[in-house]
Design a protein around this motif. Structure first.
Motif, PDB file in Angstrom:
ATOM      1  N   UNK A 108       0.826  -1.210   0.000  1.00 57.70           N
ATOM      2  CA  UNK A 108       0.000   0.000   0.000  1.00 57.70           C
ATOM      3  C   UNK A 108       0.858   1.257   0.000  1.00 57.70           C
ATOM      4  N   UNK A 109       2.038   1.186   0.604  1.00 62.80           N
ATOM      5  CA  UNK A 109       2.883   2.375   0.729  1.00 62.80           C
ATOM      6  C   UNK A 109       3.306   2.929  -0.629  1.00 62.80           C
ATOM      7  N   UNK A 110       3.177   2.143  -1.682  1.00 65.07           N
ATOM      8  CA  UNK A 110       3.500   2.655  -3.010  1.00 65.07           C
ATOM      9  C   UNK A 110       2.567   3.764  -3.448  1.00 65.07           C
ATOM     10  N   UNK A 111       1.331   3.755  -2.959  1.00 67.97           N
ATOM     11  CA  UNK A 111       0.372   4.792  -3.332  1.00 67.97           C
ATOM     12  C   UNK A 111       0.502   6.034  -2.463  1.00 67.97           C
ATOM     13  N   UNK A 112       0.987   5.883  -1.236  1.00 66.97           N
ATOM     14  CA  UNK A 112       1.087   7.007  -0.303  1.00 66.97           C
ATOM     15  C   UNK A 112       2.483   7.613  -0.280  1.00 66.97           C
ATOM     16  N   UNK A 113       3.353   7.134  -1.150  1.00 61.95           N
ATOM     17  CA  UNK A 113       4.764   7.554  -1.139  1.00 61.95           C
ATOM     18  C   UNK A 113       4.912   9.060  -1.290  1.00 61.95           C
ATOM     19  N   UNK A 114       5.894   9.597  -0.595  1.00 64.78           N
ATOM     20  CA  UNK A 114       6.351  10.985  -0.696  1.00 64.78           C
ATOM     21  C   UNK A 114       5.425  12.005  -0.043  1.00 64.78           C
ATOM     22  N   UNK A 115       4.377  11.550   0.678  1.00 65.52           N
ATOM     23  CA  UNK A 115       3.497  12.552   1.279  1.00 65.52           C
ATOM     24  C   UNK A 115       2.771  12.094   2.544  1.00 65.52           C
ATOM     25  N   UNK A 116       2.951  10.878   3.001  1.00 70.92           N
ATOM     26  CA  UNK A 116       2.257  10.421   4.204  1.00 70.92           C
ATOM     27  C   UNK A 116       3.193  10.383   5.396  1.00 70.92           C
ATOM     28  N   UNK A 117       2.695  10.822   6.531  1.00 72.21           N
ATOM     29  CA  UNK A 117       3.482  10.820   7.763  1.00 72.21           C
ATOM     30  C   UNK A 117       3.904   9.409   8.137  1.00 72.21           C
ATOM     31  N   UNK A 118       5.076   9.292   8.733  1.00 69.82           N
ATOM     32  CA  UNK A 118       5.509   7.976   9.191  1.00 69.82           C
ATOM     33  C   UNK A 118       4.632   7.497  10.344  1.00 69.82           C
ATOM     34  N   UNK A 119       4.293   8.411  11.265  1.00 70.91           N
ATOM     35  CA  UNK A 119       3.432   8.029  12.393  1.00 70.91           C
ATOM     36  C   UNK A 119       2.055   7.606  11.895  1.00 70.91           C
ATOM     37  N   UNK A 120       1.525   8.344  10.933  1.00 68.17           N
ATOM     38  CA  UNK A 120       0.228   7.978  10.372  1.00 68.17           C
ATOM     39  C   UNK A 120       0.277   6.657   9.634  1.00 68.17           C
ATOM     40  N   UNK A 121       1.378   6.407   8.928  1.00 66.79           N
ATOM     41  CA  UNK A 121       1.556   5.143   8.209  1.00 66.79           C
ATOM     42  C   UNK A 121       1.562   3.964   9.184  1.00 66.79           C
ATOM     43  N   UNK A 122       2.317   4.096  10.264  1.00 68.54           N
ATOM     44  CA  UNK A 122       2.424   3.006  11.238  1.00 68.54           C
ATOM     45  C   UNK A 122       1.071   2.700  11.866  1.00 68.54           C
ATOM     46  N   UNK A 123       0.360   3.735  12.312  1.00 66.56           N
ATOM     47  CA  UNK A 123      -0.940   3.517  12.960  1.00 66.56           C
ATOM     48  C   UNK A 123      -1.959   2.975  11.966  1.00 66.56           C
ATOM     49  N   UNK A 124      -2.010   3.570  10.783  1.00 66.68           N
ATOM     50  CA  UNK A 124      -2.990   3.127   9.789  1.00 66.68           C
ATOM     51  C   UNK A 124      -2.789   1.671   9.397  1.00 66.68           C
ATOM     52  N   UNK A 125      -1.546   1.286   9.095  1.00 64.44           N
ATOM     53  CA  UNK A 125      -1.302  -0.076   8.631  1.00 64.44           C
ATOM     54  C   UNK A 125      -1.432  -1.104   9.746  1.00 64.44           C
ATOM     55  N   UNK A 126      -1.214  -0.698  10.989  1.00 62.41           N
ATOM     56  CA  UNK A 126      -1.477  -1.606  12.111  1.00 62.41           C
ATOM     57  C   UNK A 126      -2.966  -1.922  12.189  1.00 62.41           C
ATOM     58  N   UNK A 127      -3.785  -0.871  12.127  1.00 62.85           N
ATOM     59  CA  UNK A 127      -5.239  -1.078  12.162  1.00 62.85           C
ATOM     60  C   UNK A 127      -5.720  -1.808  10.917  1.00 62.85           C
ATOM     61  N   UNK A 128      -5.136  -1.483   9.775  1.00 68.40           N
ATOM     62  CA  UNK A 128      -5.541  -2.125   8.518  1.00 68.40           C
ATOM     63  C   UNK A 128      -5.276  -3.626   8.566  1.00 68.40           C
ATOM     64  N   UNK A 129      -4.157  -3.994   9.138  1.00 70.37           N
ATOM     65  CA  UNK A 129      -3.829  -5.414   9.265  1.00 70.37           C
ATOM     66  C   UNK A 129      -4.900  -6.156  10.074  1.00 70.37           C
ATOM     67  N   UNK A 130      -5.379  -5.544  11.142  1.00 70.30           N
ATOM     68  CA  UNK A 130      -6.373  -6.185  12.008  1.00 70.30           C
ATOM     69  C   UNK A 130      -7.776  -6.157  11.410  1.00 70.30           C
TER      70      UNK A 130
END
Length: 486
Positions: free
Chosen positions: A182-204
């Motif tokens: 998924x990070x290929x679509x959000x590259x160059x503009x998404x926060x690292x903190x937001x990425x970590x939280x979002x993908x943790x929840x997305x996994x669950x």
């Protein structure tokens, strides 16, 4: 010549005597039938003992054969697990890292690396249990939470010849790479903190339910363990690629375009890195697809061959389409086509013969090229590294074509002699595949949108414009990929 009678009678005496001497001693040595000598007792015992010893040897041989099979299967699955992990780091990290601008290289690579650690911990705590515990239709149970009951004994529902711990760690590698795509679509503009939280929840919320529905016992879409809509997905067309690709599209639309896109050119900073990453992905995909046979078997061989053939055909298909349009074939196009073919063959790898694999790859290469160059331009969404165009579109194509080309001679998943796909005359399977695709699309779309809203409220999802201009390497991590002054 005749002899006298008394002389002939006398001459017969020695002969008769020899006969009597030969007969009577032998008769004297004979014993009654009811008695037994030691030699006959031994013979009789040997006769009775022979079947027992043979049975023991056969039993031991059977144990040795099963042990050898288990060892071979276990070795192959551990190697496959390592190959799939290699797909995320270094494969995907290099592939994505080369496609972004230089100032964002470490940021995109760090996202893949962080997920290798983060999803592993989540998997050990609850992830494996939610995916493969219990027998619910939509989500697993907590019976294996904290890896309770996961040890050296096989789980016969999933893989009867390898330790359940091997099965667990193999499936973990799929859970790692899926959100990383998924990070290929959000590259160059998404926060690292937001990425970590979002993908943790997305996994669950997204990955775990889809994995259970398709692969878990009793799952709604499971083709071999009691699903109501038996969807064929050998190695993750719906679970991995459709879910991540559709989610990537939602993320791209929600985040909006990168600053300056599409007027400002944003070419890849290092196609060499991407080229190496793509080749690592191709090699690692053998563990991804052939490993999904869950044994060192002929089915693994079939999936291995189908995987390789589809990747090659897709690389040629994308390059040919590009050549017709632009008058030349590019390195970026060739490696993108290969990845598209690998994506498309993933659900079909263990169900199709080599020639259909070539067809699936060729179709995927051409269609994904069209999605990336035409459809994205028409709708003007900024899918930075074409995660949707390759994984979402490729996964959808592969899932539907699996219903067309799957054959029972390759994998009699519904039972010996029972039709599997369209080539067998079971065209209804295309309908089952469509149901699986639609569920994966809707589930990923709705789940991703809700989670993005939640994360945006908690941490924010997009970096400030000045941080984006400066680059995420410095603003998010305080580092640079290349120190040109040294």
């Amino acid at each position: 010549m005749k002899c006298a009678g008394w002389k002939c009678s006398f001459s017969l005496v020695p002969v008769l005597g020899a006969i009597l001497l030969a007969v009577f001693p032998l008769s004297a040595q004979q014993t009654p039938a009811t008695s037994a000598t030691p030699s006959t007792t031994a013979t009789s015992a040997a006769t009775t003992e022979l079947p027992k010893s043979v049975n023991e040897k056969l039993a031991q041989l059977d144990k040795d054969v099963k042990a050898a099979q288990s060892s071979a299967d276990n070795a192959w699955m551990l190697v496959s697990a390592a190959l799939v992990l290699m797909m995320t780091g270094p494969g995907l990290a290099l592939f994505y890292g080369g496609l972004v601008r230089r100032k964002n290289t470490l940021a995109i690579m760090m996202q893949s690396f962080a997920l290798m650690a983060l999803i592993t911990v989540m998997w050990a705590l609850v992830g494996y249990s939610l995916c493969f515990g219990g027998d619910g239709q939509f989500i697993g149970s907590f019976e294996h939470a904290f890896l309770r009951g996961v040890g050296a004994d096989p789980n016969p529902d999933y893989a009867g010849t390898i330790p359940q711990m091997t099965f667990m760690v193999y499936q973990l590698m799929f859970a790692i790479i899926t959100p990383a795509l998924i990070t290929g679509a959000t590259a160059e503009r998404m926060k690292f903190s937001g990425t970590v939280l979002f993908l943790t929840l997305w996994f669950l919320v997204v990955y775990a339910p889809l994995a259970h529905m398709v692969w878990g016992k009793g799952g709604l879409l499971n083709a071999s363990l009691g699903g109501k809509f038996p969807t064929l997905d050998f190695a993750g067309g719906t679970v991995v690629h459709i879910s991540s690709g559709v989610s990537a599209l939602v993320c791209a639309l929600y985040l909006g375009k990168r600053s300056g896109y599409p007027k400002q050119p944003m070419p890849p900073h290092s196609l060499v890195l991407s080229f190496i990453g793509a080749c690592l992905l191709w090699v690692g995909w053998f563990g991804f697809n052939a490993g999904s046979a869950l044994a060192a078997s002929s089915l693994a061989t079939s999936a291995f061959v189908a995987t390789h053939f589809a990747a090659a055909a897709a690389a040629l298909g994308w390059s040919a389409a590009e050549w017709l349009k632009n008058g030349r074939a590019s390195a970026l196009g060739a490696i993108s086509g290969a990845v598209a073919g690998l994506v498309a063959i993933t659900p079909a790898a263990g169900f199709v013969a080599p020639m259909p694999a070539l067809a699936i790859g060729l179709i995927a290469g051409v269609v994904c090229y069209w999605m990336v160059t035409k459809v994205k331009a028409i709708f003007e969404y900024d899918d930075a590294l074409d995660a949707f165009g390759v994984h979402g579109a490729g996964g959808t194509i592969g899932a539907l074509l699996t219903g067309v080309f799957a054959q029972q001679v390759i994998n009699p998943i519904f039972g010996a002699g029972k039709a599997v796909g369209g080539l067998d005359g079971h065209w209804g399977q295309v309908g089952n595949q469509l149901v699986g695709v639609l569920i994966a699309w809707v589930f990923a779309l709705v789940g991703t949108l809700v989670l993005l809203k939640i994360v945006d409220l908690l941490t924010g999802v997009r970096v400030p414009e000045e941080h984006e201009i400066e680059g995420l390497d410095i603003t998010q991590h305080g580092e640079e990929a290349y120190n040109l002054e040294s």
